[in-house]
Each structure stands twice: as C-alpha cells, then as structure tokens.
Write a protein that holds these residues in place. Sequence first.
Motif: not given
Lengths: 395, 382
Positions: A91, A95, A243-244, A247
């Motif tokens: 990630a 990400s 953004n984290e 997910n």
Amino acid sequence: MDLSFTKEELAFRDEVRTFFKDNVPPETRRRLQEGRHTGKQELVEWTRILNKKGWAVAHWPKEYGGTGWTPVQQYIFLEELQSAPAPSPLAFGVSMVGPVIYTFGNEAQKKKYLPRIANLDDWWCQGFSEPGSGSDLASLKTTAKKKDGKYIINGQKTWTTLAQHADMIFCLCRTDPEAKKQSGISFIVFDMKSKGVTVRPIQTIDGGVEVNEVFFDDVEVPVENLIGEENKGWDYAKFLLGNERTNIARVGMSKERIRRIKQLASTVMAGDQPIIKDARFLEKLTATEIELKALELTQMRVVANESKNGKGKPDPASSILKIKGSDIQQTITELLLEVTGPFAMPYETGEEGRNEPDNWASPIAPGYFNYRKVSIYGGSNEIQRNIIAKAVLGL
Amino acid sequence: MDFDLSEEQRLLKESVDGLLADSYDFESRKKYAKEAGGYSKAQWSKFAEQGLLGLPFSEEDGGFGSGAVETMIVMEAMGRALVLEPYLATVILGGGFLRHGGSKDQKAAHLPGIIDGSKTLAFAQLEKNSRYDLADVSTTAKKKGAGWVIDGEKFVVLHGDTADTLVVTARTKGGQRDKTGIGAFLVPSNAKGVTVKGYPTQDSLRAADITFTNVEVGAEAAIGDPENALPLIERVVDDARIALCAEAVGAMEESLKTTMQYIKERKQFGVAIGTFQVLQHRGADMFVALEQARSMSYLATMAGGIDNAKERALSVAAAKVQIGRSARYVGQQAIQLHGGVGMTMEFKIGHYFKRLTMIESLFGDADFHLRRVADAGGFING
Ligand SMILES: Cc1cc2nc3c(=O)[nH]c(=O)nc-3n(C[C@H](O)[C@H](O)[C@H](O)COP(=O)(O)OP(=O)(O)OC[C@H]3O[C@@H](n4cnc5c(N)ncnc54)[C@H](O)[C@@H]3O)c2cc1C
Ligand SMILES: Cc1cc2nc3c(=O)[nH]c(=O)nc-3n(C[C@H](O)[C@H](O)[C@H](O)COP(=O)(O)OP(=O)(O)OC[C@H]3O[C@@H](n4cnc5c(N)ncnc54)[C@H](O)[C@@H]3O)c2cc1C
C-alpha cells in the motif's frame, strides 16, 4: 435501483477470479489461508506477476500504468484479490505515495518513481508518525532545513511499517518552523540508504517485527526530492489518508477469513461434535456474517457514489467502512482464537521472532494480537467518529 | 449496480414526503390517534387519492404495477412520520395475499375497495403459542359442504378492530406444526361467530384479539390451495418484513436527525451538550447503525423480487436481524441523549423509540432471524 452486477461486470469478475486462481503461487496462497504473513520476496514475486498482467496499479490513471477500470471494476478486483486469497500490493507504494506523485509531482519524479513502484523495484515506507505525533499528526517535529541545494533532515519517525525492507521513505517534515501547525509541512522522499538514517526494529505483541523507529541525523536530501510545493505537504497528506480509507473495509479479506473459520470450526472437535455445532459459537459467527453483508452493501453504496460523482473528496461516509471494517476484522480474529481454544497457547519464536511453526494453530493467537492495530492506524476509530460527528452530523 | 431512484420513483418520493410534511406533523398525529379506529380516515383517503393504496397492484387489477422499491419509498416516508394508518395491514399483508395468491374473482371482490380506500384488511395469524413460527397453526378450518367452518383464537392482529375483511390462517389438515395442511381464508369481520376485542398498542397504533367460533365461509374464501398455503403465507410475510425494515430505517433516520438537532440546541454547563465528545461519538455510532440498517433494507427490498423462497428468506432474515439490532441501539440512545425529556409522551422522540421497539418483534425478532440465517448456512460458503 439494482444491486446486482451487470453481465459485463460478472464476466469481469470471472476473468479476475480465474487469473488469481491460476497465478497466485500455491505456497503463498497456503500461507495466507493459514493466516501467516507473507515475506518480502513473496510480495515482490507476486507484484511482478500482477505487473506483467498490467494489474499492479490497477486504480491508477491509464497514462501512469493503470487500467482505466470503472470504480465497480476496481471494487470487484480488490474483493477477488483479497478473497482468492492473494497478497495485497504494498500500500505504501501503490495506494499512498504513487497517487501523491502522479497528482502533485513533476514529470521527472513521475518518470523516475512510478514504474518502479508498479514493479516493486522500490520498497516504500511511510514516515508520518512520530513519538509525540500520532493522531495529532500535524504537531510533527522532524525538520528539513534547506542548505546548499539540499534539505538537511533531523528528527525521528516511529511505527514505520516494514522500514527494515525499505528502499525509499516518504516523509512529512517541517520546513517552516515559524508557520502554524499545518502550514509549515513538506512532503519529501528519500533513499533509506542515505547517510544518517538509522532503523531500529520494534517487536509488536504478536512477536513479529512489523514496525520500526527511524532516526534521521543530518540526512542530506537533494531538493528535487520535494514533492509538489514546499509547505503544502499537509494537503498531500490529507489526500493520501483519504485514499487510504476507501480500501480499508477489506470485505473480501473478511469473507476469506470467515471461510477459514468455517473450515476450522468444522474439524476442531469439542467432545463428540465440531465447534460449528455449538449454537452460541454459530450465532456469533452468523451475526458477524450479517454485519459483513451490510458492510459490503455500504461499501457498494460508497463505490456507486464515487462512480456517479467522480473520485473528488473522500466521502465522509467512508469512515463507516473504517470503523465497521476494522471491527469485523477484529471480531473474526477473536472467533478464530475461540475455535482454536487451548491449542493457541504454545509460543515458539520463528523467523523474525514470529511464532510460526508449521502447524495450523500457531498463527491464530498472534493474528488476534496483531489485529488490534486495525482500529488504531489509518486514523483511529475514535478519530473516524470525530470525522462523522463533524462532517456528517454537523456537531 | 445502481442505488439511484428512477425519475418516477423520485417523483413518488417527493409526493409522499410532501403529503406527509403537510399533514403529518407530530401534533396532527396525536389528533389522528384519538379518532375512532385510531387513525385518520381523511389521511387514508388522501393516500388513496395519491395512488399509494394501489401502488403494488397490477394495472390490470386497477393498481399501478409498482415494484419493491416504490413500497420501500413509501414505508420509509411513513416511518419518518410515524404514520398510524393501516398501510401494512391492508396493502402489504391483506392486499399481498390477493396479489400473490388471489383468484380473479377474489381480486375483483376486494382490490377495488382497497385501492379506493373504502375497505381495509387485516392478517389474523399469531396464536397463543405459535410465536414466530408461521407453520404453527391450531385454528382449524373444517370442510362443510363446499365451504369451511373456522374455529380458533388469534392475537395481536394489527388493525384487526377496524378491518372489513380478515385473512385468517387455519389448519385444514395434519398436526399443529406441520408445514402442509394450512390454508388462508378471507373472512368478513362481521361474519357470525367472529368476536373482535380491539385495543391500542404501545406505539399508538391499534390491534385486536379475535375469536372465531363456528364461523362459516364459502368455498371462495380460501386463497390459493387450502391445504398448502404456507409458501404463500411466507411470501406475504416476507413482504411485510421487507416493508417493516424500510419503515424502521425511516424511523431511525428521523430519530437520529431529531436527536442531533436536540443536542445542538440543549445547553448544560454553559455549552451545547453536542460539544461533548462522548455524545458526538454516540451520534457517530447511531449513524453507523442507521447506515448498516439502510444497506440491509436495500438488500431485503431487492430480495423481494426473488421467487426462490430460500434465497429470498436468507436476505430478508439477515435484514431483519440488522434492523432489529440497529433499531434497538438507535432508539435507546436517542432517548438517552435527550435526557429527562426523552422519557415523556409529550416529546416525539419517545414515540419513535416505541414504534422501533414494536417493529423489532413483528414477524420475528433478531434472535429468531439470526437462527434462520445460521440454519441456512449464512452467506459465505465453499
Ligand atoms: C501496526 C502499526 C503500523 C503502523 N504503521 C505506520 C506507518 O507505516 N507509518 C506511520 O507513519 N505510522 C504508522 N502507524 C502509526 C499510526 O498511524 C498511529 O498509531 C495512529 O495515528 C495513532 O497514533 P498514536 O499511536 O500516537 O496514538 P494516540 O494518537 O496517542 O492515541 C491514543 C488513543 O487516544 C485516542 N485519541 C487520540 N486523539 C483523539 C481525539 N482527538 N479524540 C478522541 N480520541 C483520541 C486514539 O484513538 C487512541 O485510542 C502504525 C501503527 C501501528 C499500530
Ligand atoms: C423518571 C425521572 C424522574 C426524575 N425525578 C426527579 C426528581 O424527583 N427530582 C429531581 O430534581 N429531578 C428528577 N429527575 C431529573 C433528572 O435528575 C434529570 O433528568 C437528569 O439530571 C438529567 O438532566 P436532563 O434531563 O436535563 O438531561 P441533560 O442534562 O440535558 O442531558 C442530556 C444528555 O446529555 C448528557 N450530558 C449532559 N451533560 C453532559 C456532560 N457534561 N458530559 C457528557 N454528557 C452529558 C446526559 O448524560 C444526557 O444523555 C427525574 C428524571 C426522570 C427521567
């Protein structure tokens, strides 16, 4: 209103499902099913398989190597990946720093870093938290002072996940000591082999070494390693943390874990019947499945919203995904622990201090201990409630 | 995958919301509850005028042929306004039996009256010991000539004291809990041998205990197969559960809104109590509970269109579990955050709590449905 996938989406699901079935290395799959950690080499190998297929950075814009999939397809892809189970791409690269670079970085930075992230040529780590700055991240003290075309970095980061493997770090540093909290911070990336970087591993309660303290002692970093504008780092960090969160529901992974619970609970005996026949246990498991079903739909609602309105600001409702997602993941590790009962007790240290001798029960208690983290990191669940109270309830 | 309403559905939502906003504030509701029969006949007529009473029935039968989403829209709105009128009893339950199992003649005899608002129905199912088991029926229907003679006692029949016609479950064959041998019969509430004892319920609605003594009905009274009506009963009751899920979502939504409004205004210690973090987090958890319930209400609504009873039942049962748990949490915390005034009949929040509490146990509580989901093997298999 229609909650089912279209024919095209179903075909897409079958395509990715088949790909995972045929391409996840069996040993990796087995380790994941048993709840074991995957090592650096395993993740590198798997990322390269994905990258060859063009799926390592599926959610990135096409021009940077992404797929151009719709949000629904992205969702299906992640869900299938987790439920395969296959290792999730690192990630910190794909990400976190990747999207910051392609959104705020310059052309040279995009060229230099993005392809290496996709292929996991560089292992990235996240240098945000400090001993005095956790939830209150903007209070961070690590400094970067400009001198002779370089930044001189001094300070300390902590909880830096897998920094022991890292080639690169993205770091929040204070570049303007006079400015008030948020406005004097910059987003700087640099090589972990730079002179003056020291990594000290921290053993977590599961016995593993997943996090580290990272010390910076007059580390010299070229100025071109600044991402975006100086003193705008806080905006990039907020973008990254948003953004984290999308997910973080990890519905696919929780489904896969529930399959594991059902499998173990059907074989582990209590007297003359398997644990799954215990009405109290079964009710707890079923309640978790129902919560997960609800979360899956809530996640689909957030995804559908994103499809409609574009991916602008993160939906504050996605805080539900973090709170419920982590809650369910933790409950699942509890249920696994309950299935295992006294067989979860032996503690033998193995590779990296982890308790992982090759029997089914050995990863269970460490998994339970380790997963207390999911309600702490990524914006703790209390912080998520603050977000809901403010952004949704207007309190 | 699409969670949007169609243009027509959006218009329906606007018109229902508009109607209830105009005529169903909390003070009006108190007046309606005091009218004969415990609800407003004038409101009922308005529902008819707006086409709400004909919504789910086919155009051929004089209705609008709307689907599960339309019913959800109406039930959510009714939940927000705490509507007292017998929509569930008449349109979803009584009307549901005719819609899913009625003959041409039965539909012709009953649907026009339902749709134009002149007739109401009720569903007489619960027995002294049956609890949530729809197959547990000891009321009997014995063959007499071409018709039937019905004997037995039914309890807590929603809006049973105002209904013109009752749909009564009765055993035509077999033992008390056999899945076969159950019929569903249309019985006029003024038929000889029907004794109705009506009363208000905790949530200001009405119900009745009804005794059937040698009640004679004709052959045309049986809806569908008199010896195998359980699948029909399950179908209709699933529709009612789905509708209740939507109603609960509406009631929870309004409870949360009202409560957040209250804590923003109520001052103690010199500040609005909404500034206390412990209350903010309670609000956040109520929001999470509401949205999880809404997601499951959507799932149940979509499942309404599934004919495979097993598949449908799994989604509906799971939704009822989630709604039951969320409703309890949201309802209790809404009272708590209101402090003393939450305890009073004068304040509307207590009435939301009471309605949510009654919905919890209607057609199966969370524990009952949790066992059903467990018995079905859950959602995740293989
Ligand atoms: C396993 C693990 C891996 C991590 N990996 C990384 C990484 O790779 N890189 C990185 O930068 N960081 C990482 N972190 C750090 C993580 O982001 C922080 O732990 C997190 O931000 C919380 O900060 P803290 O630990 O200092 O706790 P604190 O902020 O001190 O919080 C302690 C408690 O107080 C609560 N609290 C704090 N503020 C408030 C408030 N305003 N209202 C209500 N409650 C509040 C918290 O919810 C928590 O329960 C990791 C953490 C863990 C556990
Ligand atoms: C059935 C009943 C009988 C009663 N009998 C009597 C009696 O005989 N004599 C008498 O004098 N009084 C009586 N009371 C009043 C009772 O003591 C008050 O209701 C109580 O003190 C709460 O005050 P409030 O209702 O104004 O709520 P508020 O103080 O307005 O509180 C509303 C909500 O905010 C929360 N809250 C308030 N302040 C804080 C804070 N600082 N931090 C976090 N949360 C906060 C509360 O916990 C509550 O959830 C009675 C109340 C009831 C319900």
